[in-house]
Design a protein around this motif. Structure first.
Motif, short mmCIF file in Angstrom:
data_model
loop_
_atom_site.label_atom_id
_atom_site.label_comp_id
_atom_site.label_asym_id
_atom_site.label_seq_id
_atom_site.Cartn_x
_atom_site.Cartn_y
_atom_site.Cartn_z
N LYS A 1 14.70 6.60 -5.59
CA LYS A 1 15.20 7.28 -5.35
C LYS A 1 15.92 8.31 -4.03
O LYS A 1 15.24 8.37 -3.76
CB LYS A 1 14.63 8.43 -6.60
N GLY A 2 16.86 9.24 -4.27
CA GLY A 2 16.99 9.80 -3.03
C GLY A 2 17.95 8.80 -2.01
O GLY A 2 18.16 7.87 -2.51
N SER A 3 17.80 9.81 -0.76
CA SER A 3 18.36 8.37 0.25
C SER A 3 17.43 8.35 1.78
O SER A 3 16.72 9.42 2.14
CB SER A 3 20.05 8.97 0.24
N GLN B 1 1.08 -1.24 -0.20
CA GLN B 1 -0.26 -0.17 -0.10
C GLN B 1 0.42 1.29 0.22
O GLN B 1 0.62 2.02 -0.99
CB GLN B 1 -0.98 -0.55 1.10
N HIS B 2 1.68 1.29 1.00
CA HIS B 2 2.65 2.68 0.68
C HIS B 2 3.69 2.56 -0.20
O HIS B 2 3.93 1.76 -1.13
CB HIS B 2 3.42 2.89 2.32
N PRO B 3 4.27 4.02 -0.50
CA PRO B 3 5.41 4.22 -2.10
C PRO B 3 6.64 3.75 -1.80
O PRO B 3 7.16 3.16 -2.63
CB PRO B 3 4.76 5.21 -2.42
N TYR B 4 7.01 3.63 -0.69
CA TYR B 4 7.95 2.80 0.16
C TYR B 4 7.56 1.73 -0.23
O TYR B 4 9.44 1.04 0.33
CB TYR B 4 8.51 3.65 1.74
N PRO C 1 10.38 13.26 0.02
CA PRO C 1 11.13 14.20 -0.53
C PRO C 1 11.56 12.99 -1.94
O PRO C 1 12.04 13.48 -3.36
CB PRO C 1 12.45 14.65 0.17
N ARG C 2 11.09 11.73 -1.85
CA ARG C 2 11.22 10.59 -2.43
C ARG C 2 9.84 10.37 -2.72
O ARG C 2 10.26 9.15 -3.20
CB ARG C 2 12.24 9.14 -1.76
#
Length: 332
Positions: A271-273, A246-249, A288-289
């Protein structure tokens, strides 16, 4: 009654006159014999959570607030003597690198015997027999010979089996395994995971598996907690989270698995960290990601909502559920 209950746990680090939050309002439960996983990238707070459960946070870190209850006893309020009764006997921990756990100048057998005798009144001979039996239980060939060897004489996979044997010596209720297969090749990884799974099933031991790899988790854990920047962002049955994240992460973690890319294709990545403790952004820490971030995500912290059998902290999922419910109401 839950075997373990973590309630609104907050862990801070005091650094250069600043209070940095490492864990933020973490809550979950663990039933007797249940196997759960804590998943996330490096810096997500997984290992800090594992150390917090046995109250092993080192300065400048400390448990700021919340409770960690083993049945009805709060571990956060225990003194050192009470904690020593818990560690090893009730809750045992497997660390990433067995050479950090094993003393290189003491034989395997003497280390196992010392563990037994420090918690019981068993004599050396009986302790030796128990240790050899535990080595046999973790499928170490010729355990009598291995008993007299030093850690450097064993392979990485063999050393990790010794560590598993050591945590079984006192028949704990819970095993916390912090990235137990990181330094091993793929074949040995599978063997160690199957061994852990069999031990937990056969002995009714609860397992908290800490990992960055959802592929590893899928083979062992019944339930998964996904962590990002010190917070749980998604929780649910492991198969549900893997099949319908469910979560984008969580979606990003799954897409980053090697098997998700075609042969010869570059691996997918988020993308990103991960933000450092000192640079945690406002609102949803992942914004931010996140490819779906909105102004609301940048300014407000999402609450947990149920989506199917999982719970998730994400405004995008919340909006989708609201639209779905409004559509259903319109059809009535």
């Amino acid at each position: 009654m839950n075997l373990l209950s973590v309630e609104h746990l907050n862990v801070n680090f005091h650094f250069k006159k600043r209070e940095l939050a490492a864990l933020i309002d973490v809550s979950f439960t663990l039933k007797r014999g249940e196997r759960i996983a804590i998943v996330g990238e490096s810096g997500a707070g997984k290992s800090i959570l594992g150390f917090s459960i046995v109250n092993l946070i080192s300065k400048p870190g400390y448990i700021h607030s919340g409770a960690i209850k083993l049945e009805n006893k709060d571990i956060t309020s225990m003194n050192l003597r009470q904690l020593q009764e818990i560690r090893g006997k009730r809750i045992a921990m497997i660390f990433q690198d067995p050479m950090m756990t094993l003393n290189p100048v003491i034989t395997i057998g003497d280390q196992l015997v010392e563990t037994i005798r420090s918690h019981t009144k068993i004599n050396y001979k009986d302790a030796r027999n128990i240790a050899i039996e535990k080595l046999r239980n973790v499928q170490i060939a010729s355990p009598e010979r291995r008993f007299d060897q030093y850690p450097h004489e064993l392979s990485g996979g063999m050393r990790q089996r010794v560590i598993i044997a050591s945590v079984l010596l006192l028949n704990p209720d819970i095993i916390i395994a912090d990235e137990p297969t990181t330094a091993l090749d793929v074949t040995i990884q599978a063997e160690i995971l199957q061994l852990l799974l069999a031990i937990c099933r056969d002995n009714g031991v609860a397992l908290v598996l800490i990992s960055h790899d959802l592929g590893v988790v899928s083979k062992v854990a019944e339930r998964t907690l996904v962590m990002y920047a010190g917070q749980i962002v998604e929780e649910g049955p492991t198969l549900e989270i893997i099949n319908d994240p469910q979560h984008p992460y969580t979606q990003g973690l799954l897409n980053a698995l090697p098997q998700m890319a075609l042969p010869g294709q570059r691996l997918n990545q988020i993308k990103g960290s991960m933000p450092s403790l000192a640079e945690r952004p406002n609102g949803c820490a992942f914004h931010p990601r996140c490819p779906y971030a909105t102004d609301k995500c940048r300014s407000e912290q999402p609450e947990f909502i149920y989506s199917g059998v999982s719970s998730v902290a994400c405004f995008m999922v919340e909006d989708m559920l609201d639209e779905f419910n409004q559509h259903d109401e319109g059809l009535v």
